[in-house]
Design a protein around this motif. Structure first.
Motif, PDB file in Angstrom:
ATOM      1  N   LEU A  30       1.147   0.534  -9.951  1.00  0.00           N
ATOM      2  CA  LEU A  30       0.904  -0.400  -8.976  1.00  0.00           C
ATOM      3  C   LEU A  30       1.149   0.106  -7.560  1.00  0.00           C
ATOM      4  N   ALA A  31       0.350  -0.253  -6.710  1.00  0.00           N
ATOM      5  CA  ALA A  31       1.128  -0.397  -5.003  1.00  0.00           C
ATOM      6  C   ALA A  31       0.872  -1.468  -4.622  1.00  0.00           C
ATOM      7  N   PHE A  32       1.789  -1.719  -3.373  1.00  0.00           N
ATOM      8  CA  PHE A  32       1.645  -3.005  -2.828  1.00  0.00           C
ATOM      9  C   PHE A  32       2.000  -2.616  -1.712  1.00  0.00           C
TER      10      PHE A  32
ATOM     11  N   ARG B   9      -0.884  -2.188   7.675  1.00  0.00           N
ATOM     12  CA  ARG B   9      -0.363  -0.337   7.782  1.00  0.00           C
ATOM     13  C   ARG B   9       1.194  -0.089   7.300  1.00  0.00           C
ATOM     14  N   SER B  10       1.831  -1.149   6.870  1.00  0.00           N
ATOM     15  CA  SER B  10       3.156   0.057   6.635  1.00  0.00           C
ATOM     16  C   SER B  10       3.039   0.646   5.154  1.00  0.00           C
TER      17      SER B  10
END
Length: 162
Positions: free
Chosen positions: A15-17, A21-22
Motif C-alpha cells: 500500500l502507498a498513499f 504531490r507530497s
C-alpha cells in the motif's frame, strides 16, 4: 472452519498513499488483521492514522497496492460500490462530528439506515422502530431523547456530539 482457514478481516499488500504531490503518508508493505483481533493505532499528528482508516473504509483510494476488507478488494470497486460496501459493513466515527445541523438528533442517529436497507431491516426485525432504537442508543450514551431531542444538534457539547 478452523482459524487457519478463515479469511482476515483486513489484508493490505504494498500500500502507498500520498496527498497530491507530497511524499507518501502511507507506505505499508503488508498488514493482516484477523477477526476478533484488536489493533491500536497511535502516532503523532500527520503520521497517517486517519488516512489509513480512510483507505480501509474505501473513502480514500491508494495510488498503489491492494486493500481487502472482509474479503472484498476495495481498490477494484467503483466509488458507488465502495459507498454501498461501507454503508452495509462499516461504521465510522469521524474526528469531525459530521452531524447535519438541519436534522434532529434522532434523525442524525437514524441517518445510516437511510443508506443501508440491511441496517433498517435488522432494526425492524427486532420489532422496533428506527426512532425507538435511536432513543434506546441515546439513553445508553446518557443522552436521553426526552431531554436532548428538543435541542438543536449544534447546541450539544463536543463530547455529546461525538
Amino acid at each position: 472452519m478452523t482459524a487457519d482457514t478463515l479469511q482476515p478481516v483486513v489484508e493490505i499488500e504494498n500500500l502507498a498513499f500520498a496527498w497530491r504531490r507530497s511524499k507518501p503518508v502511507l507506505d505499508i508493505p503488508a498488514l493482516r488483521i484477523e477477526a476478533g483481533e484488536r489493533v491500536f493505532l497511535h502516532g503523532p499528528s500527520g503520521s497517517g492514522k486517519s488516512t489509513l482508516l480512510g483507505v480501509l473504509s474505501g473513502v480514500l483510494v491508494p495510488q498503489k497496492g491492494t486493500v481487502n476488507v472482509l474479503s472484498q478488494s476495495l481498490d477494484r470497486l467503483s466509488p458507488a460500490k465502495r459507498d454501498a460496501f461501507r454503508s452495509e459493513h462499516l461504521g465510522i466515527i469521524f474526528q469531525m462530528f459530521n452531524l447535519l445541523p438541519y436534522l434532529s438528533l434522532i434523525d442524525n442517529v437514524t441517518l445510516p439506515c437511510r443508506f443501508s436497507q440491511h441496517r433498517r431491516r435488522r432494526v425492524e426485525q427486532e420489532g422496533t422502530s428506527l426512532d425507538a432504537e435511536a432513543e434506546r442508543l441515546l439513553q445508553r450514551l446518557n443522552l436521553p431523547a426526552d431531554t436532548f431531542s428538543r435541542r438543536d444538534v449544534t447546541e450539544l457539547s463536543v463530547g455529546q456530539q461525538q
